[in-house]
Motif scaffolding. Structure first.
Motif, PDB file in Angstrom:
ATOM      1  N   SER A  45      -0.261 -20.049  25.435  1.00 59.24           N
ATOM      2  CA  SER A  45      -0.929 -19.501  26.615  1.00 59.24           C
ATOM      3  C   SER A  45      -0.710 -17.997  26.712  1.00 59.24           C
ATOM      4  CB  SER A  45      -0.370 -20.159  27.876  1.00 59.24           C
ATOM      5  OG  SER A  45       1.003 -19.806  28.045  1.00 59.24           O
ATOM      6  N   PHE A  46      -1.543 -17.337  27.534  1.00 61.48           N
ATOM      7  CA  PHE A  46      -1.365 -15.914  27.792  1.00 61.48           C
ATOM      8  C   PHE A  46       0.003 -15.671  28.444  1.00 61.48           C
ATOM      9  CE2 PHE A  46      -5.847 -15.702  26.970  1.00 61.48           C
ATOM     10  CZ  PHE A  46      -6.065 -14.388  26.547  1.00 61.48           C
ATOM     11  N   ASP A  47       0.426 -16.591  29.260  1.00 60.12           N
ATOM     12  CA  ASP A  47       1.707 -16.457  29.938  1.00 60.12           C
ATOM     13  C   ASP A  47       2.846 -16.370  28.922  1.00 60.12           C
ATOM     14  OD1 ASP A  47       3.329 -16.591  32.483  1.00 60.12           O
ATOM     15  OD2 ASP A  47       4.135 -18.350  31.443  1.00 60.12           O
ATOM     16  N   PHE A  48       2.799 -17.220  27.894  1.00 60.93           N
ATOM     17  CA  PHE A  48       3.837 -17.188  26.858  1.00 60.93           C
ATOM     18  C   PHE A  48       3.801 -15.864  26.108  1.00 60.93           C
ATOM     19  CE2 PHE A  48       4.904 -17.638  22.355  1.00 60.93           C
ATOM     20  CZ  PHE A  48       6.203 -18.142  22.424  1.00 60.93           C
ATOM     21  N   VAL A  49       2.624 -15.451  25.687  1.00 59.38           N
ATOM     22  CA  VAL A  49       2.484 -14.254  24.856  1.00 59.38           C
ATOM     23  C   VAL A  49       2.896 -12.983  25.591  1.00 59.38           C
ATOM     24  CG1 VAL A  49       0.810 -12.785  23.636  1.00 59.38           C
ATOM     25  CG2 VAL A  49       0.718 -15.286  23.369  1.00 59.38           C
ATOM     26  N   PHE A  50       2.599 -12.910  26.883  1.00 56.91           N
ATOM     27  CA  PHE A  50       2.823 -11.660  27.608  1.00 56.91           C
ATOM     28  C   PHE A  50       4.029 -11.669  28.557  1.00 56.91           C
ATOM     29  CE2 PHE A  50      -1.584 -11.264  26.245  1.00 56.91           C
ATOM     30  CZ  PHE A  50      -1.624  -9.940  25.816  1.00 56.91           C
ATOM     31  N   THR A  51       4.713 -12.796  28.696  1.00 52.92           N
ATOM     32  CA  THR A  51       5.872 -12.802  29.603  1.00 52.92           C
ATOM     33  C   THR A  51       7.127 -13.445  29.014  1.00 52.92           C
ATOM     34  OG1 THR A  51       5.319 -14.938  30.647  1.00 52.92           O
ATOM     35  CG2 THR A  51       4.313 -12.948  31.590  1.00 52.92           C
ATOM     36  N   GLU A  52       7.007 -14.166  27.901  1.00 48.81           N
ATOM     37  CA  GLU A  52       8.161 -14.887  27.355  1.00 48.81           C
ATOM     38  C   GLU A  52       9.197 -13.923  26.765  1.00 48.81           C
ATOM     39  OE1 GLU A  52      10.364 -18.382  26.451  1.00 48.81           O
ATOM     40  OE2 GLU A  52       8.601 -18.029  27.716  1.00 48.81           O
ATOM     41  N   ARG A  53      10.455 -14.119  27.175  1.00 48.60           N
ATOM     42  CA  ARG A  53      11.557 -13.317  26.657  1.00 48.60           C
ATOM     43  C   ARG A  53      12.487 -14.201  25.822  1.00 48.60           C
ATOM     44  NH1 ARG A  53      14.487 -10.741  31.572  1.00 48.60           N
ATOM     45  NH2 ARG A  53      13.794 -12.649  32.615  1.00 48.60           N
ATOM     46  N   ILE A  54      12.951 -13.662  24.693  1.00 48.80           N
ATOM     47  CA  ILE A  54      13.857 -14.398  23.808  1.00 48.80           C
ATOM     48  C   ILE A  54      15.014 -13.478  23.424  1.00 48.80           C
ATOM     49  CG2 ILE A  54      14.111 -15.458  21.520  1.00 48.80           C
ATOM     50  CD1 ILE A  54      11.187 -16.345  21.740  1.00 48.80           C
ATOM     51  N   ASN A  55      16.203 -14.039  23.448  1.00 51.91           N
ATOM     52  CA  ASN A  55      17.388 -13.280  23.033  1.00 51.91           C
ATOM     53  C   ASN A  55      18.206 -14.120  22.065  1.00 51.91           C
ATOM     54  OD1 ASN A  55      19.663 -11.744  22.714  1.00 51.91           O
ATOM     55  ND2 ASN A  55      20.395 -11.972  24.825  1.00 51.91           N
ATOM     56  N   ASN A  56      17.982 -13.919  20.776  1.00 51.49           N
ATOM     57  CA  ASN A  56      18.749 -14.608  19.740  1.00 51.49           C
ATOM     58  C   ASN A  56      19.742 -13.667  19.074  1.00 51.49           C
ATOM     59  OD1 ASN A  56      17.240 -16.956  20.150  1.00 51.49           O
ATOM     60  ND2 ASN A  56      15.690 -16.344  18.642  1.00 51.49           N
ATOM     61  N   SER A  57      19.993 -12.541  19.719  1.00 48.34           N
ATOM     62  CA  SER A  57      20.817 -11.503  19.099  1.00 48.34           C
ATOM     63  C   SER A  57      22.304 -11.842  19.096  1.00 48.34           C
ATOM     64  CB  SER A  57      20.614 -10.179  19.840  1.00 48.34           C
ATOM     65  OG  SER A  57      21.127 -10.274  21.163  1.00 48.34           O
TER      66      SER A  57
END
Length: 511
Positions: free
Chosen positions: A203-215
């Motif tokens: 979705s657009f929501d995933f592409v433009f708002t999803e944050r990931i921190n695998n650092s």
């Protein structure tokens, strides 16, 4: 004598040089080499994992266009400089002209370090994707994966690129013209494949708002540490555009053509790269699976595409990365040639030689390839098969190149209206454009010497040498050695660019 020279040769003579290299590149070819070195089929693929793990989709959907605008401003400031001073030395020559021998010496070495690193990183990325491409059609090849095998492929790719560079300058111009269309058609094909082949899209929501921190860093550091580290994707991909300057002595109508080639390569790559990254993000089927795969973009292709289409996407990217390797080697060798022509590199007498038949600095080509192979040796070690050394090399490339850009950009701003403009100019806008460019470069240079993971911090309990970002060691250590060399010896004999044409001719143009 001066009446026998064309406009390009007259301008070059005014700057102190006779025409030694073949001037057979068109303005389009000049644009083509920078566009090929930026290569959205390279950086967007090879450093996708850096942005995924450090920020996630927002690092690309929002981070890419924002950072790209800053880089375009840097490009505009440099286009003005290449128009005024269209020489193979490019960045270093500008700094020496405006700031004196010391400015030229350190700028030249920073630029050379960056170009050596970017050539090595692109060739290594190409080797990685060549290996991935074969693994999609051979289960045995996939099962036998090793960092040693990838490094061997990397050496072969460097050797092939060097051979093509040595063979003919005219052939290089043709290859770079082909490369442009490969990148345009290839990127468009990948986007269309990812739009029409997958059964579902995010979705657009995933592409433009999803944050990931695998650092590995705490989420509380997301905005001020983790996300900025993800911007390495954009800053690394859109670099190497100084090739337009390094090839200006081989470009017809360089005062205008090289300037336009530089900024246009940034602008078109920024647009194409953003569309490509959005296509990647919308095609994600299982975000957790991508994270488990180290954030590698190939995991997305494996999730979303049948084997045949998966192979096709990787093949398109690998070929684009090979074109990029050739172009990087061309640019780095021209910088080596120009810097050696002025006696700034050990072994300058050999590195500044031009092959009498091909009119190509063949020794400089070999030098760049050999150094690239050496500085990438740490990639033989990795964590779970992922060489942190690759991201370290990309950091070295970004820091070296952009710090080299910063010095002449600052010097031009400092000169103000006393700067003698060329055919292409920013007018009065340079007053704010140059300041923004300087600030952006200063900030990213600090971020990209930081550890990529807690385990890369020597003060952390989880510290391992395999996790170290050795960008500060390589760049900082080299600069310390250069400072010692400068103060103990080089400042006594290095006077900046040396003229290769009679001073009487230069004076004739000045009159």
């Amino acid at each position: 004598m001066t009446d026998q020279l064309n406009d390009d040769e007259k301008l070059l003579a005014k700057l102190g040089y006779k025409q030694e290299l073949n001037r057979n590149w068109s303005g389009f070819s000049n644009f083509a080499i920078s566009f090929s070195i930026i290569s959205i089929l390279a950086g967007c693929f090879t450093t996708f994992g850096q942005a995924w793990n450090n920020g996630g989709p927002v690092a690309m959907s929002w981070g890419w266009p924002i950072i790209a605008l800053f880089i375009l401003l840097i490009g505009f400031t440099m286009s003005e400089l290449v128009s005024a001073y269209p020489t193979s030395g490019g960045i270093y020559w500008w700094a020496a002209k405006m700031g004196g021998p010391a400015a030229g010496f350190f700028t030249g070495w920073l630029n050379l370090i960056g170009l050596l690193a970017v050539t090595a990183s692109v060739a290594y990325g190409c080797a990685t994707f060549f290996d991935l491409t074969l693994s999609t059609i051979s289960a045995g090849w996939a099962d036998g994966y090793s960092l040693g095998r990838v490094y061997l492929i990397f050496i072969i790719i460097l050797a092939l690129a060097a051979t093509l560079n040595i063979f003919s300058g005219h052939l290089l111009a043709i290859l770079n013209n082909i490369s442009v269309w490969w990148h345009v058609a290839g990127a468009a094909s990948v986007i269309l494949i990812l739009v029409f082949i997958p059964d579902t899209h995010q979705s657009f929501d995933f592409v433009f708002t999803e944050r990931i921190n695998n650092s590995g860093f705490a989420d509380g550091k997301y905005w001020f540490l983790v996300l900025p580290l993800g911007f390495l994707l954009t800053q690394y991909t859109i670099t190497g555009f100084d090739a337009s300057a390094h090839l200006s002595e081989e470009t017809n109508g360089a005062a205008k053509g090289a300037a336009q080639g530089l900024w246009r390569s940034i602008a078109y790559s920024a647009i194409g790269g953003w569309l490509l990254l959005l296509a990647f993000l919308f095609a994600v089927q299982d975000p957790a699976g991508v994270s488990e795969g180290g954030g590698a973009v190939d995991v997305i292709f494996g999730q979303a595409l049948p084997q045949g289409w998966h192979f096709m996407v990787l093949l398109i990217s690998t070929a684009g990365q090979f074109f990029c390797t050739i172009a990087c080697l061309t640019s780095a060798s021209r910088m080596t040639f120009a810097f050696s022509r002025d006696g700034a590199i050990p072994g300058s007498s050999k590195l500044s030689k031009v092959n009498p038949k091909s009119k190509v600095p063949a020794n400089a080509v070999v030098f760049v390839a050999v150094i690239g192979a050496i500085i990438t040796l740490p990639a033989l070690k990795g964590i779970g098969g992922i060489p942190i050394a690759f991201y370290a090399i990309t950091s070295v490339a970004v820091i070296g190149l952009y710090l080299a850009f910063l010095i002449p950009i600052y010097l031009r701003w400092k000169m103000g209206d006393s700067f003698e403009e060329g055919e292409w100019t920013n007018g009065k806008k340079y007053k704010w454009m140059n300041i923004i460019a300087i600030a952006e470069i200063s900030i990213i240079s600090v971020y990209f010497i930081l550890p990529f993971t807690p385990a890369g911090n020597p003060l952390d309990d989880t510290f391992t040498w395999e996790s170290v970002n050795y960008a500060p060691i390589l760049t900082g250590g080299t600069l310390i050695l250069l400072a010692i060399w400068w103060h103990s010896s080089a400042k006594k004999w290095f006077t900046g660019p040396k003229h290769t044409i009679d001073s009487a001719v230069i004076e004739a143009f000045d009159d």
